[in-house]
Design a protein around this motif. Structure first.
Motif, PDB file in Angstrom:
ATOM      1  N   SER A  40      60.237  45.557 -19.450  1.00 23.69           N
ATOM      2  CA  SER A  40      61.471  45.265 -20.169  1.00 23.69           C
ATOM      3  C   SER A  40      62.660  45.353 -19.215  1.00 23.69           C
ATOM      4  O   SER A  40      62.731  46.275 -18.399  1.00 23.69           O
ATOM      5  CB  SER A  40      61.613  46.277 -21.308  1.00 23.69           C
ATOM      6  OG  SER A  40      62.767  45.990 -22.031  1.00 23.69           O
ATOM      7  N   GLY A  41      63.531  44.381 -19.280  1.00 21.09           N
ATOM      8  CA  GLY A  41      64.724  44.389 -18.436  1.00 21.09           C
ATOM      9  C   GLY A  41      64.486  43.849 -17.038  1.00 21.09           C
ATOM     10  O   GLY A  41      65.375  43.914 -16.179  1.00 21.09           O
ATOM     11  N   SER A  42      63.299  43.267 -16.796  1.00 22.07           N
ATOM     12  CA  SER A  42      63.020  42.774 -15.443  1.00 22.07           C
ATOM     13  C   SER A  42      63.569  41.368 -15.202  1.00 22.07           C
ATOM     14  O   SER A  42      63.320  40.787 -14.144  1.00 22.07           O
ATOM     15  CB  SER A  42      61.518  42.813 -15.154  1.00 22.07           C
ATOM     16  OG  SER A  42      60.810  42.018 -16.074  1.00 22.07           O
ATOM     17  N   GLY A  43      64.267  40.831 -16.172  1.00 16.90           N
ATOM     18  CA  GLY A  43      64.933  39.547 -15.932  1.00 16.90           C
ATOM     19  C   GLY A  43      64.114  38.340 -16.359  1.00 16.90           C
ATOM     20  O   GLY A  43      64.411  37.213 -15.947  1.00 16.90           O
ATOM     21  N   LYS A  44      63.122  38.551 -17.238  1.00 14.71           N
ATOM     22  CA  LYS A  44      62.277  37.426 -17.649  1.00 14.71           C
ATOM     23  C   LYS A  44      63.087  36.391 -18.434  1.00 14.71           C
ATOM     24  O   LYS A  44      62.992  35.191 -18.173  1.00 14.71           O
ATOM     25  CB  LYS A  44      61.105  37.942 -18.504  1.00 14.71           C
ATOM     26  CG  LYS A  44      60.243  38.974 -17.767  1.00 14.71           C
ATOM     27  CD  LYS A  44      59.077  39.448 -18.584  1.00 14.71           C
ATOM     28  CE  LYS A  44      59.409  40.225 -19.845  1.00 14.71           C
ATOM     29  NZ  LYS A  44      60.080  41.517 -19.619  1.00 14.71           N
ATOM     30  N   THR A  45      63.879  36.886 -19.385  1.00 12.45           N
ATOM     31  CA  THR A  45      64.685  35.961 -20.185  1.00 12.45           C
ATOM     32  C   THR A  45      65.735  35.279 -19.315  1.00 12.45           C
ATOM     33  O   THR A  45      65.995  34.076 -19.451  1.00 12.45           O
ATOM     34  CB  THR A  45      65.351  36.718 -21.353  1.00 12.45           C
ATOM     35  OG1 THR A  45      64.306  37.278 -22.150  1.00 12.45           O
ATOM     36  CG2 THR A  45      66.206  35.806 -22.208  1.00 12.45           C
ATOM     37  N   THR A  46      66.304  36.048 -18.399  1.00 11.67           N
ATOM     38  CA  THR A  46      67.295  35.470 -17.473  1.00 11.67           C
ATOM     39  C   THR A  46      66.663  34.311 -16.696  1.00 11.67           C
ATOM     40  O   THR A  46      67.250  33.224 -16.578  1.00 11.67           O
ATOM     41  CB  THR A  46      67.776  36.564 -16.490  1.00 11.67           C
ATOM     42  OG1 THR A  46      68.401  37.594 -17.239  1.00 11.67           O
ATOM     43  CG2 THR A  46      68.737  36.007 -15.455  1.00 11.67           C
TER      44      THR A  46
HETATM   45  N1  LIG Z   1      74.724  38.283 -20.250  1.00  6.59           N
HETATM   46  C1  LIG Z   1      74.443  39.375 -19.541  1.00  6.59           C
HETATM   47  N2  LIG Z   1      75.454  40.077 -18.949  1.00  6.59           N
HETATM   48  C2  LIG Z   1      75.191  41.170 -18.199  1.00  6.59           C
HETATM   49  N3  LIG Z   1      73.951  41.655 -17.952  1.00  6.59           N
HETATM   50  C3  LIG Z   1      72.918  41.008 -18.516  1.00  6.59           C
HETATM   51  C4  LIG Z   1      73.103  39.837 -19.336  1.00  6.59           C
HETATM   52  N4  LIG Z   1      71.888  39.412 -19.751  1.00  6.59           N
HETATM   53  C5  LIG Z   1      70.980  40.256 -19.217  1.00  6.59           C
HETATM   54  N5  LIG Z   1      71.598  41.216 -18.479  1.00  6.59           N
HETATM   55  C6  LIG Z   1      70.950  42.303 -17.720  1.00  6.59           C
HETATM   56  O1  LIG Z   1      70.020  41.714 -16.818  1.00  6.59           O
HETATM   57  C7  LIG Z   1      68.816  42.484 -16.779  1.00  6.59           C
HETATM   58  C8  LIG Z   1      67.638  41.580 -17.146  1.00  6.59           C
HETATM   59  O2  LIG Z   1      67.728  41.211 -18.533  1.00  6.59           O
HETATM   60  P1  LIG Z   1      66.717  40.194 -19.234  1.00  6.59           P
HETATM   61  O3  LIG Z   1      67.055  40.104 -20.683  1.00  6.59           O
HETATM   62  O4  LIG Z   1      66.675  38.919 -18.472  1.00  6.59           O
HETATM   63  O5  LIG Z   1      65.313  40.966 -19.046  1.00  6.59           O
HETATM   64  P2  LIG Z   1      63.932  40.796 -19.794  1.00  6.59           P
HETATM   65  O6  LIG Z   1      62.883  41.019 -18.767  1.00  6.59           O
HETATM   66  O7  LIG Z   1      63.884  39.501 -20.537  1.00  6.59           O
HETATM   67  O8  LIG Z   1      63.961  42.001 -20.809  1.00  6.59           O
HETATM   68  P3  LIG Z   1      63.136  42.215 -22.186  1.00  6.59           P
HETATM   69  O9  LIG Z   1      61.677  42.165 -21.839  1.00  6.59           O
HETATM   70  O10 LIG Z   1      63.581  43.576 -22.636  1.00  6.59           O
HETATM   71  O11 LIG Z   1      63.547  41.112 -23.125  1.00  6.59           O
HETATM   72  C9  LIG Z   1      69.012  43.654 -17.736  1.00  6.59           C
HETATM   73  O12 LIG Z   1      69.421  44.761 -16.956  1.00  6.59           O
HETATM   74  C10 LIG Z   1      70.143  43.206 -18.642  1.00  6.59           C
HETATM   75  O13 LIG Z   1      70.919  44.294 -19.069  1.00  6.59           O
END
Ligand SMILES: Nc1ncnc2c1ncn2[C@@H]1O[C@H](COP(=O)(O)OP(=O)(O)OP(=O)(O)O)[C@@H](O)[C@H]1O
Length: 271
Positions: A40-46
């Motif tokens: 979680s939070g590793s940036g997958k959605t990003t």
């Molecule tokens: N719009 C934003 N502004 C600032 N920081 C962000 C933004 N979107 C994501 N982040 C940060 O970037 C990092 C990666 O977030 P992201 O949602 O891409 O991870 P993830 O792997 O998809 O997480 P999860 O599995 O919990 O959905 C996190 O630390 C998050 O707080």
């Protein structure tokens, strides 16, 4: 066919700066089914937002068939986790599936064919005139999948699409996605934080580290193509692959000395 080259994303906020992904590079071949797994939070959605042109990278680029992605490309479809928010409640199942085809200016007769075929492929022919709110969560996610398939995308991106459904429905949907992939041969990138799901589904698992994110491993899944929730998951090879992915995700991060919480986001500046 889909190339991610040196992608980095830094979110610049008023009070803090977060490096969400750091220098990711990988390529998806045409027709490939890859899973991307990371904590979680590793940036997958990003990363998915960048790949689908919804977000600009800070550095690097994404190429689809050699062409730089700088907005949502016409050949791409995405299925999100939150099916409830991705369907229009005032439109029937059919109308939800048909809408992107109208926007794509597909002729009416072909639209009907595509809608009928994709709704049948996800097993919802009986409820094609129902509204999303009359369906269970799993059925709503099937509608979202039908909508993506009807669009005939070259690339299908799925962002933790089964995270909100119960275990049995999840298993059914996993098998549905594999069936659809066999049938339509769409290049698929499936994002999940579930290690078992990532090993079960695809031909390859790209393992991300915790933030700041890099690729830890790229594992070829050499399980037989014919998969079965019971037999595949209880096979010795499945256990080995699962262990390898698990170890890579949980391996301490030597490149970030001093990091105390491996799941904490990389805050690289405080203003
Ligand atoms: N719009 C934003 N502004 C600032 N920081 C962000 C933004 N979107 C994501 N982040 C940060 O970037 C990092 C990666 O977030 P992201 O949602 O891409 O991870 P993830 O792997 O998809 O997480 P999860 O599995 O919990 O959905 C996190 O630390 C998050 O707080």
């Amino acid at each position: 066919m889909l190339e991610v080259n040196g992608v980095k994303k830094v979110y610049e906020g008023k009070s803090r700066t977060v490096e969400a992904v750091r220098n990711l590079t990988f390529t998806l071949q045409e027709g490939e089914f890859a899973c991307l797994v990371g904590p979680s939070g590793s940036g997958k959605t990003t990363l998915l937002k960048i790949m689908s042109g919804l977000l600009d990278p800070t550095e690097g680029e994404v190429l689809l068939n050699g062409k730089k992605v700088d907005g949502p490309p016409p050949g791409m479809a995405i299925v999100f986790q939150e099916y409830g928010r991705s369907l229009f409640p005032w439109m029937s199942v059919r109308d939800n599936v048909e809408l992107p085809l109208k926007q794509k200016k597909v002729a009416a007769a072909r639209r009907k064919e595509l809608v009928d075929e994709s709704i049948a492929a996800v097993g919802l022919a009986d409820v094609h005139s129902a509204y999303p709110w009359q369906l269970s969560g799993g059925m709503q996610q099937r509608v979202a999948i039908a909508r993506a398939i009807a669009y005939e995308p070259q690339v299908l991106l799925m962002d933790e699409p089964f995270a909100a459904v119960d275990a049995q429905t999840r298993a059914d949907l996993e098998d549905l996605v594999r069936d659809l992939w066999h049938r339509f041969q769409v290049t698929t990138l499936f994002v999940t934080h579930d290690i078992d799901e990532s090993v079960y589904l695809g031909q390859r698992v790209i393992v991300l580290s915790s933030s700041p994110t890099v690729i830890r491993d790229d594992v070829a899944i050499d399980l037989p193509d014919e998969r079965n929730q019971l037999h595949t998951r209880s096979s010795p090879r499945f256990a080995e692959l699962r262990a390898r992915v698990f170890e890579q995700i949980h391996r301490p991060k030597e490149e970030t000395p001093g990091a105390v919480d491996p799941h904490a986001p990389a805050v690289i500046g405080q203003n």
